[in-house]
Scaffold this active site. Structure first.
Site, PDB file in Angstrom:
ATOM      1  N   ALA A 234       0.842  -1.197   0.000  1.00 54.21           N
ATOM      2  CA  ALA A 234       0.000   0.000   0.000  1.00 54.21           C
ATOM      3  C   ALA A 234       0.874   1.242   0.000  1.00 54.21           C
ATOM      4  O   ALA A 234       1.882   1.300   0.702  1.00 54.21           O
ATOM      5  CB  ALA A 234      -0.917   0.020   1.221  1.00 54.21           C
ATOM      6  N   ASP A 235       0.472   2.212  -0.798  1.00 52.99           N
ATOM      7  CA  ASP A 235       1.130   3.515  -0.746  1.00 52.99           C
ATOM      8  C   ASP A 235       0.397   4.452   0.200  1.00 52.99           C
ATOM      9  O   ASP A 235       0.999   5.356   0.763  1.00 52.99           O
ATOM     10  CB  ASP A 235       1.203   4.119  -2.146  1.00 52.99           C
ATOM     11  CG  ASP A 235       2.338   3.517  -2.949  1.00 52.99           C
ATOM     12  OD1 ASP A 235       3.384   4.170  -3.054  1.00 52.99           O
ATOM     13  OD2 ASP A 235       2.178   2.387  -3.440  1.00 52.99           O
ATOM     14  N   ARG A 236      -0.897   4.221   0.362  1.00 51.48           N
ATOM     15  CA  ARG A 236      -1.666   5.029   1.315  1.00 51.48           C
ATOM     16  C   ARG A 236      -2.941   4.283   1.680  1.00 51.48           C
ATOM     17  O   ARG A 236      -3.646   3.776   0.812  1.00 51.48           O
ATOM     18  CB  ARG A 236      -2.000   6.396   0.709  1.00 51.48           C
ATOM     19  CG  ARG A 236      -2.592   7.393   1.691  1.00 51.48           C
ATOM     20  CD  ARG A 236      -2.854   8.741   1.024  1.00 51.48           C
ATOM     21  NE  ARG A 236      -1.623   9.408   0.626  1.00 51.48           N
ATOM     22  CZ  ARG A 236      -1.260  10.613   1.055  1.00 51.48           C
ATOM     23  NH1 ARG A 236      -2.003  11.261   1.931  1.00 51.48           N
ATOM     24  NH2 ARG A 236      -0.145  11.176   0.609  1.00 51.48           N
TER      25      ARG A 236
END
Length: 359
Positions: A234-236
């Protein structure tokens, strides 16, 4: 020998140029904030944790070379404001910037040593956190499949040693299963258009001698009967559990839901952005059209792709000239499609409202 995307020693920072992998290993010297901005923007270093670490260490290196009479506070604040523009979707970078700028504001001109210490601490802590994420994901999957000793797991993009300080997040779960003897087989998607799966994840799996198979992104539905779970990074992650990750993640979550298989997000807690209520508030980065319309690699001379004629890479066009291109770097997977989120603090599952509570 384990792979290292980041090498830091006192006042020297090197990052592995991931655009050259898997055929060539070359480290780039990052001597200042501008160097860090460039390697992040060009995706020579990538992965939300690694981006934040490289940004922080570049500021630390800069501080070590900053003259004694220079304003360290101003340098830190301005440096992180600039670095935040390199990859706008990576929340770890923004959280690191906020934290470091807070120290600078509190300590003032005397922040130099504190900033350097915190940047160096990030590198060590990330590796420890990744091992804990791998353990949390492994425990969740083994609890879910109580009647199975060995699992087959598919992953997307690259979330391993090359995306972090080491071990990895989603790939860390696969590593943890392999180390405990609970991995039957791993599958990795090629991850178009930048091919992080075929270039980087496959490279790591081969390096670690983990039984694995590379598949095209469009193959996954046809092999879901073999897959026990899908694990992604996940990046965010927003407050409700909506997750921004590499483009194609949303497709995989829908497939997992359709086939009734667990879909696991693996990320450090620093990737959870509680300031955003849902994924609709996430800024999605658009990549240059050339990344989709061309492909880069070395020339080969046999059908098995093993005889490299020249390690020098060439770029060739693979699309009709003049075609319009839409190339988002990320998509957002709704929380209701995510079975669990594995962090260094343990794993989180959906509440009764199909959302997540990270409090």
């Amino acid at each position: 020998m384990s792979l290292q995307a980041i090498i830091y020693n006192e006042d020297k920072l090197l990052v592995l140029d991931q655009l050259l992998l898997p055929y060539e290993r070359k480290y780039i010297s990052v001597s200042n904030v501008e160097d860090a901005f460039a390697v992040i923007k060009k995706m020579q270093v990538r992965g939300a944790p690694a981006i934040a670490i490289v940004a922080a260490l570049s500021v630390a290196v800069g501080l070590k070379h900053l003259s004694e009479d220079a304003d360290a506070k101003e340098y830190v604040i301005n440096s992180f404001e600039h670095l935040k523009q390199s990859r706008p979707t990576a929340v770890n970078l923004f959280e690191t910037a906020k934290f470091m700028q807070g120290i600078a504001l509190q300590e003032g001109k005397n922040c130099r040593n504190k900033i350097i210490q915190e940047a160096e601490r990030m590198l060590v802590k990330d590796l420890e956190d990744n091992h804990n994420i791998g353990t949390a994901g492994r425990k969740f999957l083994l609890q879910h499949y109580k009647d199975k000793d060995k699992l087959t797991v598919l992953t997307h993009c690259n979330t391993g040693s090359l995306a972090t300080s080491g071990y990895g997040t989603a790939l860390g779960i696969i590593r943890s299963l392999h180390e405990s003897g609970n991995l039957e087989h791993a599958y990795c998607t090629e991850t178009r258009p930048y091919n992080q799966g075929s270039r980087l994840t496959a490279f790591e799996l081969v390096h670690d001698k983990i039984p694995a198979t590379l598949v095209t992104d469009s193959t996954v539905a046809s092999i879901m009967h073999k897959i026990d779970a899908i694990v992604v990074g996940a990046d965010r992650v927003t407050r409700n559990g909506d997750t921004a990750n590499k483009i194609g993640t949303y497709n995989l979550a829908i497939l997992a839901k359709h086939f009734g298989k667990p879909f696991i997000v693996a990320a450090p807690f620093s990737s959870i952005d509680t300031s955003l209520a849902s994924g609709s508030q996430i800024t999605i980065e658009q990549r240059p059209p050339i990344e989709m319309t061309t492909i880069t690699g070395p020339i080969i001379t046999d059908s098995n792709s093993r005889n490299l004629e020249d390690p020098k890479r060439v770029r060739i066009s693979i699309a009709a000239p003049g075609i319009d291109v839409y190339s988002p770097a990320f998509d957002v997977t709704p929380a209701n499609l995510i079975t669990a989120i594995a962090t260094e603090k343990g794993f989180y599952t959906q509440q009764t409202n199909n959302k997540y509570d990270f409090s």
